[in-house]
Design a protein around this motif. Structure first.
Motif, short mmCIF file in Angstrom:
data_model
loop_
_atom_site.label_atom_id
_atom_site.label_comp_id
_atom_site.label_asym_id
_atom_site.label_seq_id
_atom_site.Cartn_x
_atom_site.Cartn_y
_atom_site.Cartn_z
N PHE A 65 5.53 6.78 -5.25
CA PHE A 65 5.17 5.31 -4.93
C PHE A 65 3.98 5.37 -4.01
CE2 PHE A 65 4.96 2.84 -0.82
CZ PHE A 65 4.81 1.66 -1.38
N MET A 66 3.53 6.73 -3.27
CA MET A 66 2.53 6.98 -2.48
C MET A 66 1.21 7.14 -3.29
SD MET A 66 1.61 10.04 0.21
CE MET A 66 1.88 11.21 -1.07
N VAL A 67 1.38 7.87 -4.51
CA VAL A 67 0.58 8.27 -5.42
C VAL A 67 0.08 6.84 -6.11
CG1 VAL A 67 -0.47 9.52 -7.55
CG2 VAL A 67 0.68 10.54 -5.55
N VAL A 68 0.84 6.24 -6.67
CA VAL A 68 0.79 4.93 -7.48
C VAL A 68 -0.17 4.00 -6.44
CG1 VAL A 68 1.84 3.13 -8.37
CG2 VAL A 68 2.77 5.27 -8.85
N TRP A 69 0.54 3.77 -5.30
CA TRP A 69 -0.24 2.86 -4.25
C TRP A 69 -1.65 3.13 -3.94
CZ3 TRP A 69 2.09 -1.63 -3.05
CH2 TRP A 69 1.21 -2.57 -2.11
N LEU A 70 -1.99 4.65 -3.88
CA LEU A 70 -3.40 5.05 -3.69
C LEU A 70 -4.13 4.79 -5.23
CD1 LEU A 70 -3.11 8.75 -2.37
CD2 LEU A 70 -4.40 6.57 -1.43
N VAL A 71 -3.52 5.07 -6.17
CA VAL A 71 -4.44 4.63 -7.45
C VAL A 71 -4.66 3.18 -7.56
CG1 VAL A 71 -4.36 4.70 -9.87
CG2 VAL A 71 -3.57 6.72 -8.70
N LEU A 72 -3.64 2.17 -7.32
CA LEU A 72 -3.82 0.90 -7.28
C LEU A 72 -5.12 0.42 -6.39
CD1 LEU A 72 -0.12 -0.40 -7.75
CD2 LEU A 72 -1.93 -0.27 -9.34
N GLY A 73 -5.02 1.10 -5.20
CA GLY A 73 -5.97 0.66 -4.05
C GLY A 73 -7.57 1.12 -4.64
N LEU A 127 -6.80 -3.04 -7.45
CA LEU A 127 -5.71 -3.88 -7.92
C LEU A 127 -4.60 -4.58 -7.15
CD1 LEU A 127 -4.92 -1.88 -11.20
CD2 LEU A 127 -6.65 -3.75 -11.00
N LEU A 128 -4.81 -4.34 -5.88
CA LEU A 128 -4.03 -4.79 -4.93
C LEU A 128 -4.22 -6.33 -4.40
CD1 LEU A 128 -3.29 -1.73 -2.81
CD2 LEU A 128 -1.90 -2.64 -4.73
N GLY A 129 -5.45 -6.90 -4.54
CA GLY A 129 -5.51 -8.25 -4.39
C GLY A 129 -6.08 -8.36 -2.99
N THR A 130 -6.32 -7.18 -2.36
CA THR A 130 -6.60 -7.52 -0.78
C THR A 130 -7.36 -6.33 -0.45
OG1 THR A 130 -5.91 -7.82 1.33
CG2 THR A 130 -4.57 -6.42 0.00
N PRO A 131 -8.42 -6.36 0.49
CA PRO A 131 -9.07 -5.08 0.95
C PRO A 131 -8.26 -4.11 1.55
CG PRO A 131 -10.24 -7.11 1.73
CD PRO A 131 -8.95 -7.71 0.94
N VAL A 132 -8.51 -2.82 1.14
CA VAL A 132 -7.66 -1.58 1.28
C VAL A 132 -8.43 -0.46 1.79
CG1 VAL A 132 -5.84 -0.12 0.61
CG2 VAL A 132 -5.81 -2.43 -0.47
N ALA A 191 -8.98 6.08 4.33
CA ALA A 191 -8.29 6.40 5.15
C ALA A 191 -6.55 6.82 4.72
CB ALA A 191 -8.00 5.13 6.27
N HIS A 192 -6.25 5.94 3.70
CA HIS A 192 -5.07 6.23 3.06
C HIS A 192 -4.84 7.78 2.78
CE1 HIS A 192 -3.75 2.17 2.22
NE2 HIS A 192 -4.01 2.13 3.59
N LEU A 193 -5.99 8.08 1.73
CA LEU A 193 -6.34 9.22 1.14
C LEU A 193 -6.31 10.37 2.30
CD1 LEU A 193 -6.66 11.22 -1.46
CD2 LEU A 193 -9.31 10.77 -1.09
N GLY A 194 -7.20 10.29 3.11
CA GLY A 194 -7.36 11.33 4.39
C GLY A 194 -6.03 11.74 4.94
#
Length: 281
Positions: A236-244, A248-253, A257-260
């Motif tokens: 889930f963590m990796v998929v959310w990172l890739v989508l961000g 493709l998440l429809g909002t600024p992400v 910071a997530h990757l770091g």
């Protein structure tokens, strides 16, 4: 006896012990003052087999095999007694937290509430517009963007994971470990995000990513510490990172910071579990 695992759910611990008993692995349970359950292996000669089952349990703790084992033994409930004061969701929330965990949670709630009332919290706590301002009296603004949230959903999502994962780390490994992860996973990813996008960002999600990565890898490297997450959470963590990063998440992400945060969590887990060199005489 050898310690196999520490859990904060007596019912789940009992189900796992019942399952181990079906395999011929006799265990005993002890309950400490914080209501954490320690699982001890009696027949130490089968420790490696038991450890393999611990890893399997941490990967899928809700698998029906464990509850079925309790039913076969004629008891689907944990064999522990609890005082009446433990009942209720608020008691459960408080029991699964600690001072560092609770202080950050309350700070985020207070800052969001003050922002909602119209106070300029973003201007006070956001990352400064220039690097050099961090070298003066506003050095603390390298950390405080982690306490800012821009919507109720943003706040609730981050605080749930902070409470769950941060509470797990603080109860098992102590206040110092959670504080170290909090500071490292707020400040360094904030610096990275400022480099990538400028000062308009905020949220605790970089820290949440660090905790997700840390707890998951720690459970894989040393399940006896009593923390861990299913492999599905890592996916889930990796998929959310890739989508961000793919927008493709429809909002600024705050992707950097997530990757770091994730990299800091993985690095800290590796540092905590790497083999120590033998002492020289």
């Amino acid at each position: 006896m050898k310690l196999l695992l520490v859990l904060d759910d007596p019912r789940r611990a009992q189900a796992f012990v019942d399952y181990l008993a079906e395999l011929g692995l006799k265990c005993e349970l002890t309950l400490d003052d914080d209501h954490n359950v320690s699982i001890w292996l009696v027949n130490e000669s089968r420790y490696q087999q038991a450890l393999a089952e611990v890893k399997r349990f941490l990967a899928e703790p809700l698998h029906p095999r464990y509850q079925e084992a309790s039913w076969k033994r004629g008891d689907g409930q944990a064999r522990f007694s609890h005082s009446p004061q433990e009942a209720g969701w608020l008691s459960d929330v408080l029991r699964q937290t600690g001072p560092v965990n609770m202080a950050v949670l309350l700070a985020c709630l207070a800052i969001y509430g003050l922002s909602w009332l119209g106070l300029p919290m973003f201007g006070l706590l956001s990352f400064p517009p220039r690097w050099d301002l961090l070298l003066g009296l506003e050095f603390w603004r390298a950390f405080t963007p982690a306490l800012l949230h821009f919507s109720l959903m943003h706040l609730v999502f981050n605080l749930f994971w902070w409470w769950y994962l941060g509470g797990m780390v603080e109860r098992r490994l102590g206040h110092g470990k959670l504080l170290t992860l909090l500071l490292a996973a707020a400040v360094l990813p904030n610096l990275l995000q400022f480099w990538a996008s400028g000062p308009r960002f905020g949220g605790l999600s970089g820290v949440v990513y660090a905790l997700l990565a840390y707890v998951w890898l720690s459970g894989r490297l040393n399940p006896r510490r009593g923390i861990g997450l299913p492999d599905g959470m890592a996916v889930f963590m990796v998929v959310w990172l890739v989508l961000g990063f793919a927008d493709l998440l429809g909002t600024p992400v705050a992707n950097m910071a997530h990757l770091g945060g994730a990299l800091i969590g993985l690095l800290q887990a590796w540092l905590d579990h790497r083999p120590r060199p033998a002492a020289r005489h």
